[in-house]
Motif scaffolding. Sequence first.
Motif, PDB file in Angstrom:
ATOM      1  N   GLU A   1      55.295 -46.953 -12.682  1.00  0.00           N
ATOM      2  CA  GLU A   1      56.364 -46.224 -11.997  1.00  0.00           C
ATOM      3  C   GLU A   1      57.469 -47.182 -11.574  1.00  0.00           C
ATOM      4  N   GLN A   2      58.699 -46.845 -11.910  1.00  0.00           N
ATOM      5  CA  GLN A   2      59.843 -47.661 -11.522  1.00  0.00           C
ATOM      6  C   GLN A   2      60.249 -47.321 -10.080  1.00  0.00           C
ATOM      7  N   CYS A   3      60.929 -48.259  -9.458  1.00  0.00           N
ATOM      8  CA  CYS A   3      61.378 -48.035  -8.078  1.00  0.00           C
ATOM      9  C   CYS A   3      62.822 -48.506  -7.932  1.00  0.00           C
ATOM     10  N   CYS A   4      63.699 -47.570  -7.586  1.00  0.00           N
ATOM     11  CA  CYS A   4      65.108 -47.883  -7.390  1.00  0.00           C
ATOM     12  C   CYS A   4      65.377 -48.023  -5.892  1.00  0.00           C
ATOM     13  N   LYS A   5      66.026 -49.088  -5.508  1.00  0.00           N
ATOM     14  CA  LYS A   5      66.281 -49.370  -4.085  1.00  0.00           C
ATOM     15  C   LYS A   5      67.638 -48.874  -3.604  1.00  0.00           C
ATOM     16  N   GLN A   6      68.432 -48.289  -4.515  1.00  0.00           N
ATOM     17  CA  GLN A   6      69.776 -47.849  -4.124  1.00  0.00           C
ATOM     18  C   GLN A   6      69.701 -46.661  -3.158  1.00  0.00           C
ATOM     19  N   VAL A   7      70.353 -46.786  -2.018  1.00  0.00           N
ATOM     20  CA  VAL A   7      70.376 -45.710  -1.021  1.00  0.00           C
ATOM     21  C   VAL A   7      71.819 -45.456  -0.608  1.00  0.00           C
ATOM     22  N   ASP A   8      72.289 -44.247  -0.855  1.00  0.00           N
ATOM     23  CA  ASP A   8      73.628 -43.839  -0.432  1.00  0.00           C
ATOM     24  C   ASP A   8      73.531 -43.294   0.991  1.00  0.00           C
ATOM     25  N   SER A   9      74.469 -43.662   1.856  1.00  0.00           N
ATOM     26  CA  SER A   9      74.387 -43.240   3.261  1.00  0.00           C
ATOM     27  C   SER A   9      74.426 -41.716   3.411  1.00  0.00           C
ATOM     28  N   ALA A  10      75.265 -41.045   2.604  1.00  0.00           N
ATOM     29  CA  ALA A  10      75.320 -39.584   2.653  1.00  0.00           C
ATOM     30  C   ALA A  10      74.015 -38.976   2.133  1.00  0.00           C
ATOM     31  N   GLY A  11      73.406 -39.659   1.152  1.00  0.00           N
ATOM     32  CA  GLY A  11      72.116 -39.213   0.649  1.00  0.00           C
ATOM     33  C   GLY A  11      71.032 -39.355   1.697  1.00  0.00           C
ATOM     34  N   LYS A  12      71.100 -40.433   2.465  1.00  0.00           N
ATOM     35  CA  LYS A  12      70.123 -40.658   3.533  1.00  0.00           C
ATOM     36  C   LYS A  12      70.245 -39.566   4.602  1.00  0.00           C
ATOM     37  N   THR A  13      71.485 -39.185   4.918  1.00  0.00           N
ATOM     38  CA  THR A  13      71.707 -38.115   5.899  1.00  0.00           C
ATOM     39  C   THR A  13      71.122 -36.798   5.391  1.00  0.00           C
ATOM     40  N   MET A  14      71.314 -36.519   4.112  1.00  0.00           N
ATOM     41  CA  MET A  14      70.752 -35.309   3.508  1.00  0.00           C
ATOM     42  C   MET A  14      69.225 -35.315   3.604  1.00  0.00           C
ATOM     43  N   GLN A  15      68.645 -36.456   3.267  1.00  0.00           N
ATOM     44  CA  GLN A  15      67.185 -36.595   3.325  1.00  0.00           C
ATOM     45  C   GLN A  15      66.667 -36.335   4.742  1.00  0.00           C
ATOM     46  N   GLU A  16      67.362 -36.917   5.746  1.00  0.00           N
ATOM     47  CA  GLU A  16      66.967 -36.740   7.152  1.00  0.00           C
ATOM     48  C   GLU A  16      67.101 -35.279   7.586  1.00  0.00           C
ATOM     49  N   ASN A  17      68.188 -34.641   7.187  1.00  0.00           N
ATOM     50  CA  ASN A  17      68.403 -33.240   7.552  1.00  0.00           C
ATOM     51  C   ASN A  17      67.306 -32.334   6.980  1.00  0.00           C
ATOM     52  N   LEU A  18      66.975 -32.579   5.728  1.00  0.00           N
ATOM     53  CA  LEU A  18      65.920 -31.789   5.090  1.00  0.00           C
ATOM     54  C   LEU A  18      64.566 -32.036   5.765  1.00  0.00           C
ATOM     55  N   ALA A  19      64.294 -33.310   6.069  1.00  0.00           N
ATOM     56  CA  ALA A  19      63.018 -33.655   6.694  1.00  0.00           C
ATOM     57  C   ALA A  19      62.885 -33.003   8.070  1.00  0.00           C
ATOM     58  N   GLN A  20      63.962 -33.037   8.853  1.00  0.00           N
ATOM     59  CA  GLN A  20      63.948 -32.391  10.171  1.00  0.00           C
ATOM     60  C   GLN A  20      63.713 -30.890  10.043  1.00  0.00           C
ATOM     61  N   TYR A  21      64.416 -30.274   9.105  1.00  0.00           N
ATOM     62  CA  TYR A  21      64.286 -28.829   8.902  1.00  0.00           C
ATOM     63  C   TYR A  21      62.861 -28.443   8.502  1.00  0.00           C
ATOM     64  N   LEU A  22      62.277 -29.221   7.570  1.00  0.00           N
ATOM     65  CA  LEU A  22      60.916 -28.916   7.111  1.00  0.00           C
ATOM     66  C   LEU A  22      59.893 -29.078   8.229  1.00  0.00           C
ATOM     67  N   LEU A  23      60.082 -30.104   9.069  1.00  0.00           N
ATOM     68  CA  LEU A  23      59.157 -30.310  10.190  1.00  0.00           C
ATOM     69  C   LEU A  23      59.286 -29.158  11.192  1.00  0.00           C
ATOM     70  N   GLN A  24      60.526 -28.758  11.477  1.00  0.00           N
ATOM     71  CA  GLN A  24      60.747 -27.625  12.397  1.00  0.00           C
ATOM     72  C   GLN A  24      60.121 -26.347  11.833  1.00  0.00           C
ATOM     73  N   SER A  25      60.277 -26.136  10.542  1.00  0.00           N
ATOM     74  CA  SER A  25      59.718 -24.936   9.903  1.00  0.00           C
ATOM     75  C   SER A  25      58.193 -24.948   9.957  1.00  0.00           C
ATOM     76  N   LYS A  26      57.623 -26.144   9.808  1.00  0.00           N
ATOM     77  CA  LYS A  26      56.166 -26.278   9.881  1.00  0.00           C
ATOM     78  C   LYS A  26      55.657 -25.978  11.294  1.00  0.00           C
ATOM     79  N   ASP A  27      56.392 -26.491  12.287  1.00  0.00           N
ATOM     80  CA  ASP A  27      55.978 -26.278  13.698  1.00  0.00           C
ATOM     81  C   ASP A  27      56.080 -24.812  14.091  1.00  0.00           C
TER      82      ASP A  27
END
Length: 401
Positions: free
Chosen positions: A370-396
């Motif tokens: 498996e390859q691993c890319c280290k490139q992280v876009d700041s807007a992409g990171k914000t999207m990832q965080e928003n989705l993660a927060q939403y999924l955790l809230q939905s689970k709770d």
Amino acid sequence: MAPGKKSKKTKKLSKKLKKNKSVSVVPVEPRVAEPDWWECFWRKNSKTPGLSIPSDEEEGFKYFFRVAKKTFDYICSLVREDLVSRPPSGLINIEGRLLSVEKQVAIAMRRLASGESQVSVGASFGVGQSTVSQVTWRFIEALEERAKHHLKWPDSNRMEVIKAKFEALFGLPNCCGAVDATHIIMTLPAIQTSDDWCDPESNYSMFLQGIVDHEMRFLDIVTGWPGGMTVSRLLKCSGFFRLCEAGERLNGRTRTLSEGLEVREFIVGGTAYPLLPWLITPYETNGHLSAMSGTFNDKHEVARLLAVRAFLQLKGSWRILNKVMWRPDKRKLPSIILVCCLLHNIIIDNGDQLHPDVALSGHHDSGYGEQCCKQVDSAGKTMQENLAQYLLQSKDKAPAK
């Protein structure tokens, strides 16, 4: 000595021939006085030693050609005009009869489905190796042109359906698909070998990247690039990447979730891909994940596996892509790959069901790390965080089972 005068009869015949030259003739499929091709094929091949061929003829048809008879007839209808209008150029069987369109399609599809040699496929139909070669390539050219509508990026209405399905199945709002890539392995003549085509596992290969929907239908593919590239580089060489970066794809409405969290349209991909505003990858594990990142990774992985399963199905159905291709023409190989993807989509679009043992087991890129890319876009990171927060809230908020 002066040439003899033409008789009136000869002059009339000459005028008639000239007149007929200007008339365009619509090609008609030759009348083929041969027994039913399937009956002959089934009788000859249904008891082949070493193969688990179903005894039922309908299931046997699917075993050999991957599609039901109804879907096969539809494929024939797509390519019939092209296969009839071009001169047969020696397309005859060993008994001297012209090959019907159905038999030509069957030969081509058996070659793609089995990945067996042209000699072996020819023997099963009673034709020569050169006929298999010619028939297969004519079929590929015809289907590539006639079945384009089976592989295209969805319009806005269709995309709304796809997004709703991803959210219902995986809890991911505004998700438009899953992406993955696989290697098509080949041997090359020494004169054509280069480091570009030699991949990390020391195979010569060509890349295929595909984006799929919730039904594992290919929405976009890119191929033709050397297997020696990284997956992230392959992405950046694709037209899909350029369209997304220009705001011309994955540009639908942004969803505002609970507590003002905003999520744009996106696809999910594995660790080999960069984290971008429109391409969301999982959190790095590093041996420990918080409740939020763990919940996100679980949902993300199940959605991403759609692309993995699509490639298992593709390479299992059309085994020519899973076997080592012997010195293929690198200019023609992308067409072979595309047609296999079109056939994969045609099966889904026609509501056909594949034989259960067709898909590969394990991974579609067996033996590749498996390859691993280290490139992280700041807007992409914000999207990832928003989705993660939403999924955790939905689970709770979800009621306990």
